[in-house]
Design an enzyme around this catalytic site. Structure first.
Site, PDB file in Angstrom:
ATOM      1  N   SER A  44      28.842  30.927  47.116  1.00 47.82           N
ATOM      2  CA  SER A  44      28.698  31.592  46.076  1.00 47.82           C
ATOM      3  C   SER A  44      27.704  32.688  46.123  1.00 47.82           C
ATOM      4  O   SER A  44      26.534  32.366  46.359  1.00 47.82           O
ATOM      5  CB  SER A  44      28.184  30.704  44.979  1.00 47.82           C
ATOM      6  OG  SER A  44      29.195  29.760  44.591  1.00 47.82           O
ATOM      7  N   GLU A  55      22.461  35.342  46.196  1.00 46.29           N
ATOM      8  CA  GLU A  55      21.885  34.100  46.522  1.00 46.29           C
ATOM      9  C   GLU A  55      21.376  33.743  47.857  1.00 46.29           C
ATOM     10  O   GLU A  55      20.154  33.440  48.235  1.00 46.29           O
ATOM     11  CB  GLU A  55      22.611  32.846  46.254  1.00 46.29           C
ATOM     12  CG  GLU A  55      22.073  31.494  46.307  1.00 46.29           C
ATOM     13  CD  GLU A  55      23.047  30.452  45.716  1.00 46.29           C
ATOM     14  OE1 GLU A  55      22.824  29.393  46.146  1.00 46.29           O
ATOM     15  OE2 GLU A  55      24.008  30.846  44.827  1.00 46.29           O
ATOM     16  N   ARG A 104      18.304  27.766  41.519  1.00 49.26           N
ATOM     17  CA  ARG A 104      18.427  28.151  42.867  1.00 49.26           C
ATOM     18  C   ARG A 104      17.561  28.864  43.681  1.00 49.26           C
ATOM     19  O   ARG A 104      17.601  29.851  44.373  1.00 49.26           O
ATOM     20  CB  ARG A 104      19.839  29.491  42.781  1.00 49.26           C
ATOM     21  CG  ARG A 104      21.223  28.816  42.434  1.00 49.26           C
ATOM     22  CD  ARG A 104      21.631  27.563  43.252  1.00 49.26           C
ATOM     23  NE  ARG A 104      22.848  27.001  42.709  1.00 49.26           N
ATOM     24  CZ  ARG A 104      22.623  26.135  41.831  1.00 49.26           C
ATOM     25  NH1 ARG A 104      21.507  25.760  41.190  1.00 49.26           N
ATOM     26  NH2 ARG A 104      23.810  25.610  41.080  1.00 49.26           N
TER      27      ARG A 104
END
Length: 365
Positions: A251, A355, A174
């Site tokens: 998310s 994130e 990520r």
């Protein structure tokens, strides 16, 4: 002024309209670029004037402060998809190249409809194609690093435009060396495809079960896409203006990676709190990856937390998403995110990391 370059200083309170969270205060001006040459010229011009720039693609990974951004928001609205063939490991292989502002799921859908495989597990992810290598987007066992061919970048320091290989981006879980930095602008992205219309290997257990194939097996890309979209929709992860569970940044926390040396103590704390249960964990380069969603639930944060009247709640379908119920502020979102992060840390000694990219705001320390 070129038709493909639009400036609207009146949109001073509308940065929220460019994010999937539908949050964010005003910018000094908003510039929308629909052609890559105009995007390049716009950024070069703003940089030459030392004007602060906020680049917005699909807005699916942005948390913008209620105070907004004291500068110019440049909306990357370029679009275009082209196919080609190039050598890969000595053999010809098809690829697709998309302008940075191309809607990501539109790109995936077009490649599948054209008879190609490779991107289907990344179906339904909101945002623009140009943002996908920045955070190395991934889902259902596939990430951009697995399929990325090259990225076209504008170097803001030199003004040069060049194509770079994936190896130049430090792609990891990520993240990449583009994330959280303003040094480059993604202009276009190229991805390898499978010529036979067959999917990438199915590496995600939930998807393999839904498809009734073995893990590591492959099947029709269109079928995989349909199942991925259904699974994502069931978790509120496919955009739907009528469903507040999808008013999110996806998310919100990445799955934490803990070192082998810390793992035993963390597992002991989990067992002490929830009992002797199976704890989801997966191998990772720097240790062991745990499930953020699983930890959030076991720390006491249920779906829909904190209550039906809260302006920001955990999704009623998926505890890893923080959602705007229609009247939220960014301050509300940040407060709940900090509460969840602290709750997991207090319960298990695991630090969760957000994130999304934060603009003019941050989680409370």
């Amino acid at each position: 002024m070129a038709d493909s370059h639009e400036t609207d200083a009146s949109v001073r309170s509308a940065l929220s309209s460019f994010t999937t969270l539908r949050l964010g205060g005003p910018a000094r001006a908003v510039v929308r670029c629909t052609q890559t040459p105009d995007l390049v010229r716009t950024v070069r011009d703003l940089d030459a004037r030392d004007e602060p720039v906020l680049l917005i693609g699909g807005g699916s990974n942005l948390v913008i402060a209620d105070d907004g951004f004291d500068g110019v928001a440049v909306v990357v609205a370029t679009s275009g998809i082209e196919y080609g063939t190039a050598p890969d490991c000595g053999a010809p292989r098809p690829y697709v190249t998309a302008e940075a502002g191309t809607d990501w799921d539109t790109l995936v859908a077009e490649t599948v409809a054209a008879g190609f495989g490779g991107l289907e597990c990344l179906s339904g992810i909101p945002g623009a194609a140009g943002t996908t290598p920045v955070q190395n987007v991934g889902a259902y066992g596939v990430e951009v690093a697995d399929v990325l061919r090259s990225v076209q970048l504008l170097d803001r320091a030199t003004g040069s435009v060049d194509w770079v290989e994936p190896s130049a981006l430090d792609l990891a879980y990520r993240t990449s060396n583009l994330k959280g930095r303003d040094s480059h602008v993604v202009l276009a992205v190229s991805f390898w495809l499978n010529a036979d219309g067959v999917s990438a290997p199915i590496a995600y257990r939930e998807l393999a079960r839904a498809l009734d194939v073995s893990e590591g097996g492959r099947t029709d890309a269109a079928t995989v896409r349909d199942h991925v979209l259904a699974l994502r929709a069931g978790k509120g992860m496919v955009l739907d203006a009528a469903d507040h569970d999808t008013w999110s940044a996806g998310s919100f926390f990445t799955n934490p990676i803990v070192s082998e040396s810390d793992l035993a103590a963390i597992l002991d704390r989990i067992t002490a709190r929830v009992g002797d249960v199976a704890i989801p964990r997966y191998p990772a380069d720097a240790g062991v990856k745990l499930s953020a969603g699983w930890l959030i639930e076991r720390a006491g944060f249920t779906k829909g937390f904190p209550n039906d009247d809260a302006p920001v709640r955990l999704s009623t379908k998926h505890t890893l998403a923080l959602t705007n119920r229609g009247a939220a502020t960014t301050a509300d979102l940040v407060a709940l995110a900090g509460r969840v992060r602290d709750g997991v840390r207090d319960a298990f000694g695991v630090e969760l990391h957000p994130e999304p990219v934060f603009v003019n705001c941050q989680l409370p320390r």
